[in-house]
Scaffold this motif. Structure first.
Motif, PDB file in Angstrom:
ATOM      1  N   CYS A 287       0.838  -1.190   0.000  1.00  0.00           N
ATOM      2  CA  CYS A 287       0.000   0.000   0.000  1.00  0.00           C
ATOM      3  C   CYS A 287       0.882   1.252   0.000  1.00  0.00           C
ATOM      4  CB  CYS A 287      -0.903   0.041   1.235  1.00  0.00           C
ATOM      5  SG  CYS A 287      -2.117  -1.278   1.261  1.00  0.00           S
ATOM      6  N   CYS A 292      -2.389   2.984   5.838  1.00  0.00           N
ATOM      7  CA  CYS A 292      -3.515   2.753   4.942  1.00  0.00           C
ATOM      8  C   CYS A 292      -4.640   2.001   5.665  1.00  0.00           C
ATOM      9  CB  CYS A 292      -3.046   1.945   3.729  1.00  0.00           C
ATOM     10  SG  CYS A 292      -4.336   1.722   2.490  1.00  0.00           S
ATOM     11  N   HIS A 294      -7.128   0.655   4.016  1.00  0.00           N
ATOM     12  CA  HIS A 294      -7.628  -0.296   3.011  1.00  0.00           C
ATOM     13  C   HIS A 294      -9.116  -0.110   2.752  1.00  0.00           C
ATOM     14  CE1 HIS A 294      -3.821  -1.810   4.288  1.00  0.00           C
ATOM     15  NE2 HIS A 294      -4.300  -2.298   5.410  1.00  0.00           N
TER      16      HIS A 294
HETATM   17 ZN    ZN Z   1      -4.251  -0.435   1.760  1.00  0.00          ZN
END
Ligand code: ZN
Ligand code: GDP
Length: 363
Positions: A287, A292, A294
């Motif tokens: 990432c 992150c 997600h």
């Molecule tokens: Zn991610």
């Protein structure tokens, strides 16, 4: 501090008479009240000592579980000089033992605490509790030799607390179930009552259920009471790396510390969870952002896998949730460390002031 204050009972009298080796009659009983990494502190009737296991005890130990841990009663040889280490020769038979089960590991498990009388299983009333999970946790607690008590925490957030108490009572016949709010104080007395004088309790449960808040409520008044337990040369007492036995104001005892609250304490479930997502942890390294979530971040490798059809949306969602929980835990650990650091600085500067004042008075 008397041994009774520390939790000594008649069962240990018997154990003592059977364990005192005739070769070394000068051994004195004491309880391990603190563990900081490998370093143990043992409180005896007279004094607290830093202590380590004598060579013979170490060699005779069939595995790590035979070695002393927080809560253990040991027989030790006090140090010859004031600031030396005491040698622990015997671990008295335990009433109970709590260990961390490591999923998929070759180790039997790491000892967390011994001679615990009551395991408080803390479950948040703000979430959906999982009946099977509670049953499993109760089994682990009973197997440890301690008596489980279920705490349904954050009762101030639930409108149906009584109903849910009855629900858990039904699935755990014979187990006390308490609705507690560390915020309003509801049920806190009932928690104290489960660990009367000389009884030892611990708080177990998943991250975020309110264990720290409750522990602080129970402990606040206790900090001073346990002062004599600490060795005089002990400077690192506000670090986050130790487990410690506290004597509460009403005489009950509680073992607390980060290790007591970690994920996986109740049978490696959360650790198993983490290992079930091992592939996604690897994927997430791709990432763009370290933090992150997600969800909708640009350059998210996890979302990309969902879009490519190689990862299901449910798995992505569970993984994102797990990471959020872990991040929350880390932030909390950091905040705690900071608070403790501040407190330590304050204590040190208070001590500094006292010295300065004493000097001015010509003491
Ligand atoms: Zn991610
Ligand atoms: P732990 O991870 O189990 O130690 O949980 P914490 O004690 O850190 O609590 C997690 C969150 O729940 C924090 O934001 C607390 O302020 C909150 N919390 C803890 N106890 C209570 C409670 O009795 N009522 C409410 N409303 N919130 C609580």
């Amino acid at each position: 501090m008397s041994l009774e204050t520390l939790g000594w009972g008649p069962d240990f009298d018997l154990a003592l008479s059977q364990s005192q080796p005739s070769s070394t009659p000068s051994l004195v009983p004491g309880r391990v009240v603190r563990q900081q990494r490998g370093l143990l502190t043992v409180q005896t009737q007279g004094a607290a000592f830093l202590a380590r296991a004598a060579g013979r005890l170490r060699h005779q130990a069939v595995d790590a579980e035979a070695l002393p841990t927080v809560g253990d009663w040991v027989l030790l040889q006090p140090p010859a000089s004031g600031d030396g280490e005491a040698l622990m020769h015997v671990v008295l038979p335990r009433r109970s033992v709590l260990k961390r089960r490591e999923a998929g590991s070759e180790h039997d498990g790491q000892l967390i605490a011994a001679n615990v009388d009551v395991v408080f299983l803390v479950v948040g009333l703000d979430g959906n509790f999982n009946a099977r999970r509670i049953e499993r946790a109760l089994t682990v607690a009973w197997n440890s030799g301690a008596t489980p008590v279920v705490i349904l925490s954050k009762a101030d957030l639930a409108s149906d607390a009584d109903e849910r108490v009855r629900e858990v009572e039904a699935l755990a016949p014979g187990v006390d179930v308490l609705a507690v709010s560390a915020r309003t104080g509801l049920g806190v007395e009932a928690v104290r009552a489960r660990i009367p004088a000389a009884k030892t309790g611990v708080l177990l449960g998943s991250s975020g259920v309110g264990k720290s808040t409750l522990a602080n409520r129970l402990l606040d008044a206790a900090r001073l009471v346990t002062q004599p337990v600490r060795p005089e040369d002990d400077k690192g007492r506000h670090t986050t790396t130790h487990r410690e036995l506290f004597v509460l104001e009403h005489g009950g005892l509680i073992i607390d510390g980060p290790g007591m609250r970690e994920l996986g304490l109740l049978g490696g479930e959360d650790e198993g969870l983490a290992s079930a997502f091992a592939d996604l942890f690897t994927l997430a390294e791709g990432c763009r952002f370290n933090d992150c979530g997600h969800q909708a971040e640009p350059g998210c490798a996890v979302m990309a896998a969902v879009q490519a059809g190689t990862l299901s949306e449910e798995r992505r969602a569970s993984f994102a949730k797990l990471q959020r929980e872990q991040a929350f835990q880390h932030r909390q650990a950091d905040a705690n460390a900071q608070r403790q650091h501040k407190r330590m600085q304050r204590t040190q500067s208070n001590a500094g002031w006292a010295r300065t004042r004493a000097k001015r008075r010509g003491e």
